[in-house]
Design a protein around this motif. Sequence first.
Motif, PDB file in Angstrom:
ATOM      1  N   LEU A 181       0.811  -1.221   0.000  1.00  0.00           N
ATOM      2  CA  LEU A 181       0.000   0.000   0.000  1.00  0.00           C
ATOM      3  C   LEU A 181       0.843   1.269   0.000  1.00  0.00           C
ATOM      4  O   LEU A 181       0.303   2.371  -0.158  1.00  0.00           O
ATOM      5  CB  LEU A 181      -0.943  -0.008   1.207  1.00  0.00           C
ATOM      6  CG  LEU A 181      -1.966  -1.146   1.227  1.00  0.00           C
ATOM      7  CD1 LEU A 181      -2.809  -1.082   2.492  1.00  0.00           C
ATOM      8  CD2 LEU A 181      -2.858  -1.112  -0.013  1.00  0.00           C
ATOM      9  N   ARG A 182       2.139   1.136   0.159  1.00  0.00           N
ATOM     10  CA  ARG A 182       2.985   2.333   0.146  1.00  0.00           C
ATOM     11  C   ARG A 182       2.907   3.083  -1.177  1.00  0.00           C
ATOM     12  O   ARG A 182       3.160   4.295  -1.214  1.00  0.00           O
ATOM     13  CB  ARG A 182       4.443   1.951   0.448  1.00  0.00           C
ATOM     14  CG  ARG A 182       4.680   1.634   1.921  1.00  0.00           C
ATOM     15  CD  ARG A 182       6.098   1.221   2.193  1.00  0.00           C
ATOM     16  NE  ARG A 182       6.395  -0.089   1.589  1.00  0.00           N
ATOM     17  CZ  ARG A 182       7.541  -0.735   1.765  1.00  0.00           C
ATOM     18  NH1 ARG A 182       8.490  -0.196   2.520  1.00  0.00           N
ATOM     19  NH2 ARG A 182       7.732  -1.909   1.193  1.00  0.00           N
ATOM     20  N   ARG A 183       2.528   2.412  -2.249  1.00  0.00           N
ATOM     21  CA  ARG A 183       2.407   3.100  -3.537  1.00  0.00           C
ATOM     22  C   ARG A 183       1.285   4.137  -3.495  1.00  0.00           C
ATOM     23  O   ARG A 183       1.314   5.115  -4.262  1.00  0.00           O
ATOM     24  CB  ARG A 183       2.188   2.087  -4.656  1.00  0.00           C
ATOM     25  CG  ARG A 183       0.843   1.346  -4.640  1.00  0.00           C
ATOM     26  CD  ARG A 183       0.861   0.213  -5.669  1.00  0.00           C
ATOM     27  NE  ARG A 183      -0.432  -0.441  -5.880  1.00  0.00           N
ATOM     28  CZ  ARG A 183      -0.907  -1.416  -5.131  1.00  0.00           C
ATOM     29  NH1 ARG A 183      -0.214  -1.844  -4.066  1.00  0.00           N
ATOM     30  NH2 ARG A 183      -2.073  -1.970  -5.422  1.00  0.00           N
ATOM     31  N   TYR A 184       0.313   3.947  -2.622  1.00  0.00           N
ATOM     32  CA  TYR A 184      -0.743   4.944  -2.445  1.00  0.00           C
ATOM     33  C   TYR A 184      -0.305   6.026  -1.467  1.00  0.00           C
ATOM     34  O   TYR A 184      -0.540   7.215  -1.710  1.00  0.00           O
ATOM     35  CB  TYR A 184      -2.027   4.269  -1.967  1.00  0.00           C
ATOM     36  CG  TYR A 184      -2.563   3.275  -2.966  1.00  0.00           C
ATOM     37  CD1 TYR A 184      -3.241   3.711  -4.106  1.00  0.00           C
ATOM     38  CD2 TYR A 184      -2.378   1.912  -2.796  1.00  0.00           C
ATOM     39  CE1 TYR A 184      -3.716   2.811  -5.042  1.00  0.00           C
ATOM     40  CE2 TYR A 184      -2.857   1.003  -3.725  1.00  0.00           C
ATOM     41  CZ  TYR A 184      -3.516   1.454  -4.849  1.00  0.00           C
ATOM     42  OH  TYR A 184      -3.973   0.563  -5.784  1.00  0.00           O
ATOM     43  N   TYR A 185       0.319   5.630  -0.360  1.00  0.00           N
ATOM     44  CA  TYR A 185       0.774   6.621   0.616  1.00  0.00           C
ATOM     45  C   TYR A 185       1.716   7.634  -0.029  1.00  0.00           C
ATOM     46  O   TYR A 185       1.691   8.826   0.301  1.00  0.00           O
ATOM     47  CB  TYR A 185       1.499   5.928   1.768  1.00  0.00           C
ATOM     48  CG  TYR A 185       0.717   4.844   2.467  1.00  0.00           C
ATOM     49  CD1 TYR A 185      -0.673   4.858   2.522  1.00  0.00           C
ATOM     50  CD2 TYR A 185       1.378   3.779   3.088  1.00  0.00           C
ATOM     51  CE1 TYR A 185      -1.386   3.859   3.170  1.00  0.00           C
ATOM     52  CE2 TYR A 185       0.674   2.774   3.739  1.00  0.00           C
ATOM     53  CZ  TYR A 185      -0.700   2.811   3.774  1.00  0.00           C
ATOM     54  OH  TYR A 185      -1.389   1.809   4.409  1.00  0.00           O
ATOM     55  N   GLU A 186       2.534   7.163  -0.962  1.00  0.00           N
ATOM     56  CA  GLU A 186       3.503   8.053  -1.605  1.00  0.00           C
ATOM     57  C   GLU A 186       2.827   9.173  -2.394  1.00  0.00           C
ATOM     58  O   GLU A 186       3.423  10.233  -2.595  1.00  0.00           O
ATOM     59  CB  GLU A 186       4.417   7.233  -2.518  1.00  0.00           C
ATOM     60  CG  GLU A 186       5.413   6.373  -1.747  1.00  0.00           C
ATOM     61  CD  GLU A 186       6.119   5.344  -2.615  1.00  0.00           C
ATOM     62  OE1 GLU A 186       5.729   5.212  -3.806  1.00  0.00           O
ATOM     63  OE2 GLU A 186       7.041   4.667  -2.120  1.00  0.00           O
ATOM     64  N   LEU A 187       1.584   8.967  -2.816  1.00  0.00           N
ATOM     65  CA  LEU A 187       0.866  10.000  -3.550  1.00  0.00           C
ATOM     66  C   LEU A 187       0.605  11.232  -2.692  1.00  0.00           C
ATOM     67  O   LEU A 187       0.452  12.335  -3.214  1.00  0.00           O
ATOM     68  CB  LEU A 187      -0.464   9.442  -4.074  1.00  0.00           C
ATOM     69  CG  LEU A 187      -0.375   8.280  -5.068  1.00  0.00           C
ATOM     70  CD1 LEU A 187      -1.767   7.726  -5.366  1.00  0.00           C
ATOM     71  CD2 LEU A 187       0.308   8.725  -6.356  1.00  0.00           C
TER      72      LEU A 187
END
Length: 320
Positions: A181-187
């Motif tokens: 889910l870090r790919r979303y947090y990075e947004l």
Amino acid sequence: MLTDYHLHLRSDALTATAAEHFTQANAERYRAAAGERGIAELGVSEHVYRFRQALAVWRHPFWLEQARDDLDAYCAFVREQTDLRLGIEADFVAGGEEKMGTLLAARDFDYVVGSVHFLRDRAVDMDDYSVWQTARSPEEVWRRYFQTLGEAAGSGLFDVIAHPDLVKVWGRERPRPEGDLRRYYELALAGIADSGVAVELSTAGLRKRAAEMYPAPVFLQMCVDAGAPVALSSDAHRPEDVGAGYEHALALLERLGVGELCIFERRQRRLAAIGPSDPAVPSDPAVRDDPAVPGDPAVPGDPAVPGAPAQGESSQAGAT
């Protein structure tokens, strides 16, 4: 110092009135509960959409239904009849930044809690107007949510970003995207890092279907690594929830190496060492100025445990 800045004196019930909740007796019930849990710094942050003045910012049907109270009367009550810090929970309304900035700058809040409950006109955390009914996939909802969260953080409107991964509030009822889910947090991370806004660690999720704190530990770690300070809150809607679950929050902060919490006064942020204590004063050596805060709040255009919702809460999954 322990804090709880995100709490609501007013019930979520549509039939609730300001007259029955904005009273000295009700404020004292919250203060007494905080005292029992060693919380010295307490503030109230009612939803901006409860107030008629907010309709100058957005006239969504939900806001039209909810906007019944007077914002200035609320501010006067908190300032003149309680010892609570004066806050507001203001939704991020894309396209309405200037109007929201004007509304906020006209009042002497101690802090403004920013939240993302809507993606455009669709709600993240309630059945009415639900984005989940129109979105093509969980991935789409999560992507849009964290993009919007980054915009909210970067807007300059807010002192604290509330329940930063509220999108998970439904727990198993709304599936999460697969994988890391870090790919979303990075947004959202650039907006958080560049603005210097504080990130809220909220224990409210423990009382929701998500059954975990906001934000997820890995997201909080990313924010801390990016330089974001932490504000600790329970998002209580009744006195017995003030400071609820703080043992879990404090354990997480210790594990992440976070030793200070934000405290606010007149939109100025300071940092105080974590721990039960008497209310801090500027001369307290455990309290220090936060050099990341430039001073006056930004105004757009200005150069310068799982379970059902508690009694009295709305049908919103978040009810935040």
